[in-house]
Design a protein around this motif. Structure first.
Motif, PDB file in Angstrom:
ATOM      1  N   ASP A 104      -8.310  -8.318  -3.035  1.00 50.37           N
ATOM      2  CA  ASP A 104      -7.087  -7.512  -3.114  1.00 50.37           C
ATOM      3  C   ASP A 104      -7.459  -6.033  -3.098  1.00 50.37           C
ATOM      4  N   GLU A 105      -7.236  -5.376  -1.998  1.00 50.41           N
ATOM      5  CA  GLU A 105      -7.534  -3.940  -1.876  1.00 50.41           C
ATOM      6  C   GLU A 105      -8.931  -3.615  -2.438  1.00 50.41           C
ATOM      7  N   PRO A 106      -9.969  -4.274  -1.961  1.00 53.81           N
ATOM      8  CA  PRO A 106     -11.275  -4.115  -2.608  1.00 53.81           C
ATOM      9  C   PRO A 106     -11.887  -2.730  -2.424  1.00 53.81           C
ATOM     10  N   HIS A 133       7.984  -4.837   3.973  1.00 53.03           N
ATOM     11  CA  HIS A 133       8.825  -4.872   2.780  1.00 53.03           C
ATOM     12  C   HIS A 133       8.727  -6.227   2.117  1.00 53.03           C
ATOM     13  N   GLU A 134       9.808  -6.960   2.025  1.00 47.39           N
ATOM     14  CA  GLU A 134       9.717  -8.160   1.209  1.00 47.39           C
ATOM     15  C   GLU A 134       9.500  -9.427   2.031  1.00 47.39           C
ATOM     16  N   ARG A 135       9.066  -9.295   3.223  1.00 46.75           N
ATOM     17  CA  ARG A 135       8.766 -10.518   3.947  1.00 46.75           C
ATOM     18  C   ARG A 135       7.651 -10.293   4.958  1.00 46.75           C
ATOM     19  N   GLY A 180       0.186  -4.386   5.041  1.00 51.52           N
ATOM     20  CA  GLY A 180       1.563  -4.080   4.667  1.00 51.52           C
ATOM     21  C   GLY A 180       1.569  -2.882   3.749  1.00 51.52           C
ATOM     22  N   GLU A 181       2.675  -2.138   3.812  1.00 48.62           N
ATOM     23  CA  GLU A 181       2.702  -0.930   2.992  1.00 48.62           C
ATOM     24  C   GLU A 181       2.851  -1.291   1.515  1.00 48.62           C
ATOM     25  N   SER A 182       2.664  -0.268   0.687  1.00 46.78           N
ATOM     26  CA  SER A 182       2.769  -0.453  -0.750  1.00 46.78           C
ATOM     27  C   SER A 182       4.102  -1.101  -1.108  1.00 46.78           C
ATOM     28  N   GLY A 183       4.076  -2.135  -1.930  1.00 44.72           N
ATOM     29  CA  GLY A 183       5.299  -2.800  -2.360  1.00 44.72           C
ATOM     30  C   GLY A 183       5.768  -3.905  -1.428  1.00 44.72           C
ATOM     31  N   SER A 184       5.017  -4.162  -0.365  1.00 43.92           N
ATOM     32  CA  SER A 184       5.465  -5.178   0.596  1.00 43.92           C
ATOM     33  C   SER A 184       5.168  -6.602   0.114  1.00 43.92           C
ATOM     34  N   GLY A 185       4.341  -6.740  -0.924  1.00 39.44           N
ATOM     35  CA  GLY A 185       4.127  -8.076  -1.498  1.00 39.44           C
ATOM     36  C   GLY A 185       2.718  -8.635  -1.315  1.00 39.44           C
ATOM     37  N   LYS A 186       1.764  -7.807  -0.924  1.00 41.96           N
ATOM     38  CA  LYS A 186       0.409  -8.302  -0.652  1.00 41.96           C
ATOM     39  C   LYS A 186      -0.244  -8.899  -1.902  1.00 41.96           C
ATOM     40  N   THR A 187      -0.179  -8.153  -2.998  1.00 36.70           N
ATOM     41  CA  THR A 187      -0.809  -8.638  -4.224  1.00 36.70           C
ATOM     42  C   THR A 187      -0.136  -9.919  -4.698  1.00 36.70           C
ATOM     43  N   THR A 188       1.179  -9.937  -4.627  1.00 35.41           N
ATOM     44  CA  THR A 188       1.915 -11.134  -5.042  1.00 35.41           C
ATOM     45  C   THR A 188       1.475 -12.339  -4.220  1.00 35.41           C
ATOM     46  N   LEU A 189       1.389 -12.160  -2.904  1.00 33.73           N
ATOM     47  CA  LEU A 189       1.001 -13.277  -2.051  1.00 33.73           C
ATOM     48  C   LEU A 189      -0.435 -13.726  -2.365  1.00 33.73           C
ATOM     49  N   THR A 230      10.117 -15.255  -7.692  1.00 30.56           N
ATOM     50  CA  THR A 230      11.177 -14.476  -8.340  1.00 30.56           C
ATOM     51  C   THR A 230      10.626 -13.898  -9.641  1.00 30.56           C
ATOM     52  N   PHE A 231      10.744 -12.587  -9.816  1.00 26.92           N
ATOM     53  CA  PHE A 231      10.288 -11.948 -11.050  1.00 26.92           C
ATOM     54  C   PHE A 231      11.412 -11.942 -12.086  1.00 26.92           C
ATOM     55  N   ALA A 232      11.021 -11.631 -13.326  1.00 26.49           N
ATOM     56  CA  ALA A 232      11.989 -11.681 -14.431  1.00 26.49           C
ATOM     57  C   ALA A 232      13.199 -10.780 -14.178  1.00 26.49           C
ATOM     58  N   ASN A 233      12.988  -9.676 -13.430  1.00 27.33           N
ATOM     59  CA  ASN A 233      14.110  -8.755 -13.185  1.00 27.33           C
ATOM     60  C   ASN A 233      14.984  -9.204 -12.013  1.00 27.33           C
ATOM     61  N   GLY A 234      14.696 -10.387 -11.465  1.00 31.14           N
ATOM     62  CA  GLY A 234      15.531 -10.927 -10.398  1.00 31.14           C
ATOM     63  C   GLY A 234      15.024 -10.649  -8.991  1.00 31.14           C
ATOM     64  N   THR A 235      14.024  -9.761  -8.851  1.00 32.17           N
ATOM     65  CA  THR A 235      13.458  -9.489  -7.515  1.00 32.17           C
ATOM     66  C   THR A 235      12.886 -10.781  -6.934  1.00 32.17           C
ATOM     67  N   THR A 236      13.307 -11.091  -5.723  1.00 30.52           N
ATOM     68  CA  THR A 236      12.775 -12.291  -5.070  1.00 30.52           C
ATOM     69  C   THR A 236      12.036 -11.907  -3.791  1.00 30.52           C
ATOM     70  N   THR A 240      -5.057  -5.127   2.376  1.00 28.26           N
ATOM     71  CA  THR A 240      -5.381  -3.699   2.431  1.00 28.26           C
ATOM     72  C   THR A 240      -4.291  -2.891   3.104  1.00 28.26           C
ATOM     73  N   HIS A 241      -4.233  -1.591   2.750  1.00 28.50           N
ATOM     74  CA  HIS A 241      -3.521  -0.682   3.640  1.00 28.50           C
ATOM     75  C   HIS A 241      -4.495   0.426   4.026  1.00 28.50           C
ATOM     76  N   ASP A 242      -5.781   0.122   3.922  1.00 26.22           N
ATOM     77  CA  ASP A 242      -6.847   1.084   4.148  1.00 26.22           C
ATOM     78  C   ASP A 242      -7.281   1.038   5.621  1.00 26.22           C
ATOM     79  N   PHE A 256     -10.724  -8.432  -7.283  1.00 24.66           N
ATOM     80  CA  PHE A 256      -9.542  -7.648  -7.651  1.00 24.66           C
ATOM     81  C   PHE A 256      -9.750  -6.170  -7.296  1.00 24.66           C
ATOM     82  N   GLN A 257      -8.652  -5.398  -7.376  1.00 18.54           N
ATOM     83  CA  GLN A 257      -8.749  -3.955  -7.080  1.00 18.54           C
ATOM     84  C   GLN A 257      -9.754  -3.293  -8.005  1.00 18.54           C
ATOM     85  N   GLN A 258      -9.704  -3.642  -9.272  1.00 19.37           N
ATOM     86  CA  GLN A 258     -10.704  -3.195 -10.244  1.00 19.37           C
ATOM     87  C   GLN A 258     -11.460  -4.439 -10.691  1.00 19.37           C
TER      88      GLN A 258
HETATM   89  N1  LIG Z   1       6.128  -8.326 -12.415  1.00 15.44           N
HETATM   90  C1  LIG Z   1       7.007  -7.842 -11.542  1.00 15.44           C
HETATM   91  N2  LIG Z   1       8.310  -7.699 -11.884  1.00 15.44           N
HETATM   92  C2  LIG Z   1       9.222  -7.243 -11.001  1.00 15.44           C
HETATM   93  N3  LIG Z   1       8.943  -6.883  -9.734  1.00 15.44           N
HETATM   94  C3  LIG Z   1       7.673  -7.004  -9.340  1.00 15.44           C
HETATM   95  C4  LIG Z   1       6.628  -7.471 -10.207  1.00 15.44           C
HETATM   96  N4  LIG Z   1       5.461  -7.480  -9.510  1.00 15.44           N
HETATM   97  C5  LIG Z   1       5.761  -7.016  -8.292  1.00 15.44           C
HETATM   98  N5  LIG Z   1       7.063  -6.740  -8.175  1.00 15.44           N
HETATM   99  C6  LIG Z   1       7.762  -6.228  -6.980  1.00 15.44           C
HETATM  100  O1  LIG Z   1       7.417  -7.049  -5.878  1.00 15.44           O
HETATM  101  C7  LIG Z   1       7.190  -6.248  -4.716  1.00 15.44           C
HETATM  102  C8  LIG Z   1       5.790  -6.522  -4.166  1.00 15.44           C
HETATM  103  O2  LIG Z   1       4.795  -6.086  -5.087  1.00 15.44           O
HETATM  104  P1  LIG Z   1       3.245  -6.255  -4.749  1.00 15.44           P
HETATM  105  O3  LIG Z   1       2.493  -5.672  -5.898  1.00 15.44           O
HETATM  106  O4  LIG Z   1       2.994  -7.660  -4.384  1.00 15.44           O
HETATM  107  O5  LIG Z   1       3.116  -5.326  -3.463  1.00 15.44           O
HETATM  108  P2  LIG Z   1       1.819  -4.785  -2.699  1.00 15.44           P
HETATM  109  O6  LIG Z   1       2.109  -4.909  -1.246  1.00 15.44           O
HETATM  110  O7  LIG Z   1       0.607  -5.483  -3.217  1.00 15.44           O
HETATM  111  O8  LIG Z   1       1.785  -3.266  -3.135  1.00 15.44           O
HETATM  112  P3  LIG Z   1       0.531  -2.265  -3.312  1.00 15.44           P
HETATM  113  O9  LIG Z   1      -0.079  -2.083  -1.950  1.00 15.44           O
HETATM  114  O10 LIG Z   1       1.172  -1.020  -3.841  1.00 15.44           O
HETATM  115  O11 LIG Z   1      -0.427  -2.894  -4.307  1.00 15.44           O
HETATM  116  C9  LIG Z   1       7.421  -4.813  -5.120  1.00 15.44           C
HETATM  117  O12 LIG Z   1       8.727  -4.465  -4.742  1.00 15.44           O
HETATM  118  C10 LIG Z   1       7.284  -4.828  -6.619  1.00 15.44           C
HETATM  119  O13 LIG Z   1       8.068  -3.847  -7.210  1.00 15.44           O
END
Ligand SMILES: Nc1ncnc2c1ncn2[C@@H]1O[C@H](COP(=O)(O)OP(=O)(O)OP(=O)(O)O)[C@@H](O)[C@H]1O
Length: 222
Positions: A160-162, A212-214, A34-43, A10-16, A193-195, A85-87
């Motif tokens: 992560d997206e090397p 997306h988120e799962r 997974g597409e951009s924003g699907s959570g790859k970096t977070t995982l 869960t992020f500070a803005n409530g996104t889970t 990757t999404h490459d 890392f990406q960079q």
């Molecule tokens: N610090 C944060 N605060 C709030 N939301 C966040 C934060 N970091 C990530 N998110 C949200 O969590 C979701 C997953 O983000 P993440 O960076 O893990 O996706 P991703 O699949 O790696 O994307 P990309 O391919 O663009 O790098 C997105 O909806 C993003 O907006």
């Protein structure tokens, strides 16, 4: 060697984000898709001990990462987990060799210049060991990032997206190096990757796909 259970973040803005359970065996090579924003970096950050989950567990080689005190976790990560890392985020005031010595020191491993040169040689970068990061091309800097992730012979290598900032030729070389080096030292490899270039290079391996988120699908290609 890697197992997750009931992971959420869960992020500070409530996104889970919620991640279903995942098991990876020693020496396997996986793509995390997974597409951009699907959570790859977070995982990946959760797997690498960089981001504490809201709930759930990550176990690496039998160690429950987030049950460790934070300094012990840092040491564990330094010894057992390599992250590309990406960079590459190299320290600009240090040479390539000094950047790698620092990675050994973070892991509590004594200086091992022989190992550093072995890894740099494998990446065809030994001739640049005295260079500073700003004297390297993007592809070379990314290879130093890989060397830093590999130098302590991690059991688990996360990338992560090397290839996101690389042209086709460098992207191809980086994927081949990651895969070959991980295999030659018995490391488990996970690349997010999404490459499409990476997907093509990894057609024989395992894929974990996030929607997306799962993570909703787990595919195994033969
Ligand atoms: N610090 C944060 N605060 C709030 N939301 C966040 C934060 N970091 C990530 N998110 C949200 O969590 C979701 C997953 O983000 P993440 O960076 O893990 O996706 P991703 O699949 O790696 O994307 P990309 O391919 O663009 O790098 C997105 O909806 C993003 O907006």
């Amino acid at each position: 060697m890697l197992q997750t259970s009931l992971l959420t973040k869960t992020f500070a803005n409530g996104t889970t984000l919620r991640f279903p359970d995942w098991k990876v065996a020693r020496g396997e090579q996986w793509l995390l898709l997974g597409e951009s924003g699907s959570g790859k970096t977070t995982l990946l950050h959760l797997l690498g001990g960089l981001l504490r989950p809201a709930s759930g567990r990550v176990t690496v080689n039998g160690t429950d990462l987030y049950a460790l005190p934070s300094r012990t976790l840092d040491r564990f990560r330094g010894r057992h987990i390599g992250i590309v890392f990406q960079q590459p985020h190299l320290i600009r005031s240090m040479t390539v060799e000094e950047n790698l010595l620092l990675a050994q020191s973070f892991a509590g491993i004594g200086k091992d210049v022989v190992r550093i040169r072995e890894v740099l040689n494998a990446l065809d970068m030994d001739h640049k060991r005295r260079a500073y990061p700003q004297e390297l091309s993007q592809g070379q800097a990314q290879r130093v990032g890989i060397a830093r992730a590999l130098v302590n012979r991690p059991a688990l290598l996360l990338a992560d997206e090397p290839t996101s900032s690389l042209d086709n030729r460098n992207a191809d070389a980086v994927i081949r190096l990651l895969s070959d080096l991980a295999a030659s030292q018995g490391s488990t490899l996970i690349i997010s990757t999404h490459d499409d270039r990476v997907k093509e290079a990894f057609f024989r391996d395992f894929m974990f796909e996030l929607h997306h988120e799962r993570i909703s699908d787990q595919l195994e290609k033969s």
